[in-house]
Design an enzyme around this catalytic site. Structure first.
Site, PDB file in Angstrom:
ATOM      1  N   GLN A  80      -4.979  -1.503   9.470  1.00 20.37           N
ATOM      2  CA  GLN A  80      -4.898  -2.851   8.915  1.00 20.37           C
ATOM      3  C   GLN A  80      -5.525  -3.857   9.880  1.00 20.37           C
ATOM      4  O   GLN A  80      -5.222  -3.861  11.074  1.00 20.37           O
ATOM      5  CB  GLN A  80      -3.419  -3.201   8.641  1.00 20.37           C
ATOM      6  CG  GLN A  80      -3.196  -4.532   7.967  1.00 20.37           C
ATOM      7  CD  GLN A  80      -3.703  -4.589   6.520  1.00 20.37           C
ATOM      8  OE1 GLN A  80      -3.772  -3.578   5.837  1.00 20.37           O
ATOM      9  NE2 GLN A  80      -4.073  -5.767   6.079  1.00 20.37           N
ATOM     10  N   ASP A 134     -11.515   2.646   3.733  1.00 18.65           N
ATOM     11  CA  ASP A 134     -11.907   1.234   3.707  1.00 18.65           C
ATOM     12  C   ASP A 134     -13.423   1.073   3.541  1.00 18.65           C
ATOM     13  O   ASP A 134     -13.894  -0.011   3.180  1.00 18.65           O
ATOM     14  CB  ASP A 134     -11.561   0.585   5.061  1.00 18.65           C
ATOM     15  CG  ASP A 134     -10.318  -0.282   4.994  1.00 18.65           C
ATOM     16  OD1 ASP A 134     -10.027  -0.821   3.913  1.00 18.65           O
ATOM     17  OD2 ASP A 134      -9.659  -0.426   6.041  1.00 18.65           O
ATOM     18  N   LYS A 138       0.835  -1.204   0.000  1.00 19.87           N
ATOM     19  CA  LYS A 138       0.000   0.000   0.000  1.00 19.87           C
ATOM     20  C   LYS A 138       0.869   1.253   0.000  1.00 19.87           C
ATOM     21  O   LYS A 138       0.621   2.193  -0.755  1.00 19.87           O
ATOM     22  CB  LYS A 138      -0.942  -0.002   1.224  1.00 19.87           C
ATOM     23  CG  LYS A 138      -2.088  -0.981   1.071  1.00 19.87           C
ATOM     24  CD  LYS A 138      -2.843  -1.208   2.375  1.00 19.87           C
ATOM     25  CE  LYS A 138      -3.842  -2.348   2.206  1.00 19.87           C
ATOM     26  NZ  LYS A 138      -4.389  -2.855   3.470  1.00 19.87           N
TER      27      LYS A 138
HETATM   28  N1  GUN Z   1      -6.967  -6.814   6.019  1.00 20.98           N
HETATM   29  C1  GUN Z   1      -7.223  -7.573   4.910  1.00 20.98           C
HETATM   30  N2  GUN Z   1      -7.938  -6.864   4.007  1.00 20.98           N
HETATM   31  C2  GUN Z   1      -8.135  -5.639   4.541  1.00 20.98           C
HETATM   32  C3  GUN Z   1      -8.788  -4.457   4.072  1.00 20.98           C
HETATM   33  O1  GUN Z   1      -9.356  -4.394   2.978  1.00 20.98           O
HETATM   34  N3  GUN Z   1      -8.755  -3.394   4.921  1.00 20.98           N
HETATM   35  C4  GUN Z   1      -8.158  -3.440   6.145  1.00 20.98           C
HETATM   36  N4  GUN Z   1      -8.193  -2.350   6.907  1.00 20.98           N
HETATM   37  N5  GUN Z   1      -7.540  -4.513   6.606  1.00 20.98           N
HETATM   38  C5  GUN Z   1      -7.524  -5.607   5.802  1.00 20.98           C
END
Ligand code: GUN
Length: 301
Positions: free
Chosen positions: A98, A121, A54
């Site tokens: 996350q 998100d 990311k």
């Molecule tokens: N962990 C796995 N996929 C995601 C996601 O799309 N967003 C977040 N915040 N954590 C994750």
């Protein structure tokens, strides 16, 4: 029939290119630099990989990007304080904490503390409610479902699914429910099927658009697929691969790719289908947030 293989890497690269161009223009026109903050708590190896990707992608897009790595033993109070700080930081337009978080932290409480207008998100109740009521202009939509819609629209060559039956297998809050809402918003006739559904194969066979998000390796077989259907596989499952050598594994989706590709009209592979779209749509959401803050219309993805 042999299906068109939907190349998620290629589509994701085109989304990132659009975001990068629009970011340059936003900075030139307004001086506003999109900012994203990713918070990771603990050492989960898969999460570390995602978070690094990311950060890397955000830099490629020309964003201001910060990653906050917090210790596994961080208290809920300290994490909430970090989120509140980021909510108040004008240089940050997107906040992503996350998941999963360590067991002693209440994930729901953390998510609901993120300012809805920075919740890239799309997990905050305000954004879930906006998606559910069709307020998608001002909502943030979870990135994986948003990525699925981009792939379906490009594969079918239309943004309008009027008259098409869509079946979503899986009812999670992160994928199944939001992808169903997005399909409904594009005028599809939507069925959400799940582990308690009677005669799942027959329901799936009625689908012009079939989205699999169940987390069961290769559950969807060729005789579940309507000839010519668009099949989107959200599953990422690691299974043993003794043919590659002892102790080796490989990634498969929720769809038995080879046999379904004989029947479908278009189909996403795993890996290289939906996966690369998630981060690309996160970048698009962060840019949208910055555009909203600057009073500029974000680009169409
Ligand atoms: N962990 C796995 N996929 C995601 C996601 O799309 N967003 C977040 N915040 N954590 C994750």
């Amino acid at each position: 029939m042999t299906a068109e293989r939907i190349d998620g890497k290629e589509v994701a690269a085109s989304v990132v290119a659009t975001v990068t161009e629009a970011t340059k223009k936003l900075i030139a026109d307004t001086g506003m630099v999109p900012g994203i903050a990713v918070v990771i708590v603990g050492e989960d190896p898969a999460s570390q990989v995602y978070v690094r990707s990311k950060g890397k992608r955000a830099e490629e897009c020309g964003f201001h990007s910060v990653t906050h790595k917090m210790d596994e033993t961080t208290s809920e109070e300290d994490l909430l304080a970090m989120v509140v700080n980021l909510n108040e930081d004008d240089a940050i337009h997107g906040i992503l904490v996350q998941l999963p978080l360590p067991k002693h932290i209440d994930e729901g409480k953390v998510i609901q503390t993120i300012a809805p207008e920075k919740d890239v998100d799309g997990f905050h109740f305000i954004n879930v409610g906006k998606l559910g009521t069709g307020e998608t202009e001002t909502a943030f939509v979870p990135c994986t479902p948003a990525g699925c819609l981009v792939l379906i629209k490009r594969a079918l060559g239309t943004d309008d699914f009027s008259g098409l039956n869509a079946v979503v297998v899986g009812r999670s809050n992160i994928v199944g429910k939001p992808v169903a809402n997005l399909l409904l918003g594009a005028n599809a006739t939507v069925t959400i099927a799940h582990s308690r559904t009677k005669d799942l194969p027959a329901i799936a066979r009625a689908a012009d658009i079939l989205v699999a998000a169940v987390g069961r390796p290769e559950m969807i077989k060729a005789d579940w697929v309507k000839p010519g259907a668009c099949v989107i596989d959200v599953g990422i499952n690691r299974i043993d691969a003794p043919e590659k050598g002892e102790g080796k594994t490989r990634l498969v989706g929720d769809v038995a790719y080879d046999e379904c590709a004989e029947i479908a009209g278009s189909i996403t592979p795993v890996p290289g289908g939906v996966g690369p779209m998630t981060i690309a749509l996160l970048m698009a959401a962060t840019l949208s947030s910055a555009c909203r803050a600057a009073g500029v219309t974000p680009p169409k993805i």
